[in-house]
Design an enzyme around this catalytic site. Structure first.
Site, PDB file in Angstrom:
ATOM      1  CB  CYS A 121       4.611  -0.985  -2.005  1.00 20.94           C
ATOM      2  SG  CYS A 121       5.753  -0.832  -0.622  1.00 20.94           S
ATOM      3  CB  ALA A 122       8.891   1.896  -2.816  1.00 23.45           C
TER       4      ALA A 122
END
Length: 304
Positions: A121-122
């Site tokens: 997600c990052a």
């Protein structure tokens, strides 16, 4: 369930500190009614990693355990070997730089050209030859009792965490039987995994009898990192990707997802599971322990 810890219960050696003022910030805004509010948000910072003078990567992280993150990242990328002698790990808080020094001379210029942005997600980064190592990986035999799993999930769900303070974060835990040993959080699940890998390396923790827990999705990245760490069982609150399942089956990793209350789904390595819990005495998960994405999924009628 009896939550009284026996005298021999292992201690939780690392856990989040939601009160750490470096990790959150109070920010003013408005809510859905237009009323003025103030809320906590997670603080992320850049950390640039060097290995023996060579710049490797800049990561966005909450920056609570930079030394563990650096070591775990290098291990999980195959740039640091398990038998390497690390002579120093130097962190400069002002420059937000961490330098890992090894006795062995290293040069990863060619490897650094083969970057892949992962599904983290990052935006995690993986490098080109990881799959070559993965194909030769062999995980040890192990056992997972469902009675352990249910007690473990309850203990993890009731920990004080940065997620409950500010959200926008993932958690990962290194566990033994029904006990979490180390719990790490970060803005990307890959960072939380790497911090645990680095901690294991520094403390000489063996992986053969451990369980790895994550709040994140069971993607190819999560499977590859767990297998590289030598841990035979991976458990998540979230769902699966097809390639994650395929890789878990290839490596012989036990892959369990959608763990909420008394429910779970195993899509690989199910032969390690011993179904010894009486489900009549397993409580459903209280809504106050649900993560935000779980509440939204339930509201939408999405079982995943």
């Amino acid at each position: 369930m009896d939550e009284t810890a026996p005298a021999s219960a292992p201690a939780l050696r690392v856990q989040p500190d939601p009160a750490d003022p470096r990790l959150t910030r109070r920010v003013a805004g408005v809510d859905h009614t237009g009323a003025r509010i103030e809320t906590s948000v997670t603080v992320e910072r850049p950390l640039t990693l060097y290995l023996n003078g060579q710049e490797i990567v800049t990561m966005m992280t909450i920056l609570d355990r930079p030394e563990d993150l650096a070591l775990g990242y290098l291990l999980n990328q195959g740039m640091l070997r398990r038998d390497d002698r690390v002579t120093a790990v130097e962190y400069d808080d002002e420059l937000q730089v961490v330098v890992v020094r090894t006795e062995r001379t290293t040069d990863y210029e060619e490897k650094l050209r083969k970057k892949t942005l992962t599904s983290g997600c990052a935006q995690g980064t993986a490098f080109g030859d990881l799959m070559e190592d993965f194909e030769n990986a062999r995980l040890p035999p192990a056992e997972l009792r469902t009675s352990w799993l249910y007690r473990l999930l309850h203990r993890i769900n009731t920990l004080p965490t940065l997620y409950l303070e500010a959200g926008a974060i993932h958690g990962c835990a290194l566990c033994w039987r029904e006990w979490p040993l180390v719990y790490m959080e970060d803005v990307g699940r890959h960072n939380a995994v790497d911090k645990i890998a680095g901690w294991m390396f520094r403390h000489g923790e063996t992986p053969e009898d451990k369980i790895f827990y994550t709040t994140g999705r069971l993607t190819s990245e999560m499977v590859i990192k767990t297998v590289r760490m030598g841990i035979p069982i991976l458990v998540s609150r979230s769902g699966f990707t097809a390639w994650g399942v395929e890789l878990a089956r290839q490596a012989g990793l036990t892959l369990i997802g959608r763990c909420k209350g008394k429910r779970f789904v195993a899509l690989a390595g199910e032969e390690r599971i011993v179904f010894d819990a009486d489900l009549r005495y397993v409580a459903e998960e209280s809504a106050r322990h649900w993560r935000k994405n779980s509440r939204e999924a339930a509201a939408d009628g999405d079982a995943a």
